[in-house]
Motif scaffolding. Structure first.
Motif, mmCIF file in Angstrom:
data_model
loop_
_atom_site.group_PDB
_atom_site.id
_atom_site.type_symbol
_atom_site.label_atom_id
_atom_site.label_comp_id
_atom_site.label_asym_id
_atom_site.label_seq_id
_atom_site.Cartn_x
_atom_site.Cartn_y
_atom_site.Cartn_z
ATOM 1 N N VAL A 1 0.702 -1.223 0.103
ATOM 2 C CA VAL A 1 0.055 0.205 0.003
ATOM 3 C C VAL A 1 0.915 1.345 -0.043
ATOM 4 C CG1 VAL A 1 -1.596 1.370 1.353
ATOM 5 C CG2 VAL A 1 -2.037 -1.076 1.243
ATOM 6 N N THR A 2 0.439 2.232 -0.869
ATOM 7 C CA THR A 2 1.068 3.438 -0.877
ATOM 8 C C THR A 2 0.319 4.563 -0.425
ATOM 9 O OG1 THR A 2 0.670 3.848 -3.089
ATOM 10 C CG2 THR A 2 2.772 2.611 -2.670
ATOM 11 N N VAL A 3 0.748 5.380 0.121
ATOM 12 C CA VAL A 3 0.154 6.894 0.723
ATOM 13 C C VAL A 3 0.870 8.011 0.188
ATOM 14 C CG1 VAL A 3 -1.000 7.597 2.800
ATOM 15 C CG2 VAL A 3 -0.613 5.312 2.470
ATOM 16 N N ASN A 4 0.051 8.814 -0.288
ATOM 17 C CA ASN A 4 0.659 10.161 -0.623
ATOM 18 C C ASN A 4 -0.370 11.421 -0.269
ATOM 19 O OD1 ASN A 4 2.825 9.155 -2.653
ATOM 20 N ND2 ASN A 4 0.983 8.305 -3.589
ATOM 21 N N VAL A 5 0.486 12.448 0.187
ATOM 22 C CA VAL A 5 -0.353 13.723 0.455
ATOM 23 C C VAL A 5 -1.057 14.451 -0.814
ATOM 24 C CG1 VAL A 5 -0.173 16.039 1.612
ATOM 25 C CG2 VAL A 5 1.116 14.065 2.647
ATOM 26 N N VAL A 6 -2.263 14.730 -0.960
ATOM 27 C CA VAL A 6 -2.868 15.219 -2.063
ATOM 28 C C VAL A 6 -2.196 16.740 -2.169
ATOM 29 C CG1 VAL A 6 -5.010 15.947 -2.846
ATOM 30 C CG2 VAL A 6 -4.827 13.832 -1.659
ATOM 31 N N ASN A 7 -1.698 17.197 -3.153
ATOM 32 C CA ASN A 7 -1.338 18.464 -3.423
ATOM 33 C C ASN A 7 -2.506 19.477 -3.809
ATOM 34 O OD1 ASN A 7 -1.661 18.564 -6.351
ATOM 35 N ND2 ASN A 7 0.198 17.212 -6.520
ATOM 36 N N ASN A 8 -2.159 20.625 -4.147
ATOM 37 C CA ASN A 8 -3.310 21.598 -4.147
ATOM 38 C C ASN A 8 -3.988 21.348 -5.619
ATOM 39 O OD1 ASN A 8 -1.207 22.835 -5.766
ATOM 40 N ND2 ASN A 8 -1.228 24.629 -4.493
ATOM 41 N N GLN A 9 -3.282 20.997 -6.554
ATOM 42 C CA GLN A 9 -3.840 20.890 -7.774
ATOM 43 C C GLN A 9 -4.778 19.580 -7.811
ATOM 44 O OE1 GLN A 9 -3.599 23.087 -10.609
ATOM 45 N NE2 GLN A 9 -5.187 21.654 -11.210
ATOM 46 N N GLU A 10 -4.061 18.462 -7.227
ATOM 47 C CA GLU A 10 -5.071 17.290 -7.075
ATOM 48 C C GLU A 10 -6.290 17.681 -6.201
ATOM 49 O OE1 GLU A 10 -1.567 13.910 -7.268
ATOM 50 O OE2 GLU A 10 -1.985 15.118 -5.360
ATOM 51 N N LEU A 11 -6.068 18.433 -4.867
ATOM 52 C CA LEU A 11 -7.211 18.759 -4.436
ATOM 53 C C LEU A 11 -8.430 19.524 -5.154
ATOM 54 C CD1 LEU A 11 -8.377 18.935 -1.339
ATOM 55 C CD2 LEU A 11 -6.918 20.988 -1.228
ATOM 56 N N LEU A 12 -8.041 20.514 -6.240
ATOM 57 C CA LEU A 12 -8.744 20.978 -6.818
ATOM 58 C C LEU A 12 -9.731 20.265 -7.867
ATOM 59 C CD1 LEU A 12 -6.932 24.123 -7.961
ATOM 60 C CD2 LEU A 12 -8.902 24.198 -6.418
ATOM 61 N N GLU A 13 -8.842 19.191 -8.314
ATOM 62 C CA GLU A 13 -9.686 18.057 -9.097
ATOM 63 C C GLU A 13 -10.475 17.058 -8.270
ATOM 64 O OE1 GLU A 13 -9.409 17.509 -12.310
ATOM 65 O OE2 GLU A 13 -8.264 19.205 -12.697
ATOM 66 N N ILE A 14 -10.228 17.126 -6.936
ATOM 67 C CA ILE A 14 -11.190 16.115 -6.066
ATOM 68 C C ILE A 14 -12.515 16.914 -5.856
ATOM 69 C CG2 ILE A 14 -11.405 15.309 -3.788
ATOM 70 C CD1 ILE A 14 -8.376 14.387 -4.056
ATOM 71 N N LEU A 15 -12.380 18.056 -5.414
ATOM 72 C CA LEU A 15 -13.399 18.907 -5.401
ATOM 73 C C LEU A 15 -14.282 19.013 -6.508
ATOM 74 C CD1 LEU A 15 -11.467 22.074 -3.126
ATOM 75 C CD2 LEU A 15 -13.172 20.061 -2.211
ATOM 76 N N LYS A 16 -13.669 19.385 -7.893
ATOM 77 C CA LYS A 16 -14.473 19.423 -8.867
ATOM 78 C C LYS A 16 -15.168 18.249 -9.376
ATOM 79 C CE LYS A 16 -12.472 19.175 -12.814
ATOM 80 N NZ LYS A 16 -13.390 17.947 -13.460
ATOM 81 N N ASP A 17 -14.650 16.883 -8.932
ATOM 82 C CA ASP A 17 -15.367 15.569 -9.160
ATOM 83 C C ASP A 17 -16.215 15.338 -8.246
ATOM 84 O OD1 ASP A 17 -13.599 15.087 -11.278
ATOM 85 O OD2 ASP A 17 -12.122 14.053 -9.924
ATOM 86 N N LEU A 18 -16.179 16.215 -7.122
ATOM 87 C CA LEU A 18 -17.317 15.929 -5.930
ATOM 88 C C LEU A 18 -18.503 16.549 -6.350
ATOM 89 C CD1 LEU A 18 -15.511 16.237 -2.526
ATOM 90 C CD2 LEU A 18 -16.233 14.237 -3.417
ATOM 91 N N ILE A 19 -18.524 17.587 -7.120
ATOM 92 C CA ILE A 19 -19.484 18.437 -7.576
ATOM 93 C C ILE A 19 -20.409 17.865 -8.795
ATOM 94 C CG2 ILE A 19 -20.462 20.672 -8.480
ATOM 95 C CD1 ILE A 19 -18.158 21.806 -6.858
#
Length: 221
Positions: free
Chosen positions: A199-217
């Motif tokens: 298992v690998t774990v990565n901290v989500v960066n700000n660009q990935e965070l924006l993509e996640i927020l967009k996908d949630l909408i």
């Protein structure tokens, strides 16, 4: 004339740096996204909420349980339970949130690989026309799938937060340092608990965070 505050009166005095926002009730969908969202902005790789918290995310790779036998599946659950007990058990004053949104599959690395092969063959082996055409058809096919966002998967997100003491840059920077340490510790805990399953774990960066927020909408939009 000077005003004096005694006891709880002084303690309860509010300043413009205090976090006083209270989330309103949803009004039958009449609010805008900004009205409904608790996010006021981004700082570094984190969300700043209207309620005075700094929020960070970890992305965890998945484990395909269908490929494991019963004993291996039981080991996964035991390892995960061990992580939960050590990080969230009695005496641990902390809060984790686990979220698994459905998102489009990112086929960009795969498509880039096909494009490199296509360009290499076209330049160095133009006589292999059939293979070149086949690669071109693959690129066209999977590009259409990616653009239509018809292929989806689940993300595995761990969400952590720390309070921001006041609406000041100093408090925000301190919260960011505390959250970075907290995320790093959680990352190590998860990877160590599930080390037998790659298992690998990565901290989500700000660009990935924006993509996640967009996908949630709406990831189709």
């Amino acid at each position: 004339m000077k005003l004096s505050f005694k006891g709880s009166e002084k303690k309860n005095r509010k300043t413009k740096l205090d976090w006083t926002y209270q989330p309103p009730q949803i009004n039958s969908g009449k609010e805008t996204i900004d009205d409904m969202s608790l996010i006021v902005g981004l700082f570094d790789n984190y969300e700043v909420t209207k309620t005075g918290n700094l929020v960070g995310l970890l992305r965890v790779s998945g484990i395909n349980l269908d490929l494991l036998n019963d004993t291996e599946q039981e080991d996964v659950f035991k390892s995960y339970n061990s992580f939960l007990m050590s990080s969230l058990g009695d005496g641990v004053n902390d809060t984790y949130q686990f979220h698994e949104p459905t998102v489009p599959v990112d086929m960009t690395p795969y498509l880039n690989g096909l494009k490199r092969k296509y360009l290499y063959l076209k330049e160095n082996s133009p006589e292999q026309s059939f293979k070149i055409q086949l690669l071109a058809s693959y690129i066209d096919h999977f590009t259409k799938i990616q653009n239509a966002k018809n292929m989806t998967t689940k993300q595995h997100l761990v969400i952590l937060k720390v309070p921001i003491k006041s609406k000041s840059m100093k408090s925000l920077e301190l919260a960011a340092r505390n959250l970075a340490e907290k995320l790093d510790q959680a990352r190590r805990d998860i990877e160590e608990s599930l080390s037998d399953f790659d298992v690998t774990v990565n901290v989500v960066n700000n660009q990935e965070l924006l993509e996640i927020l967009k996908d949630l909408i709406n990831f189709k939009g």
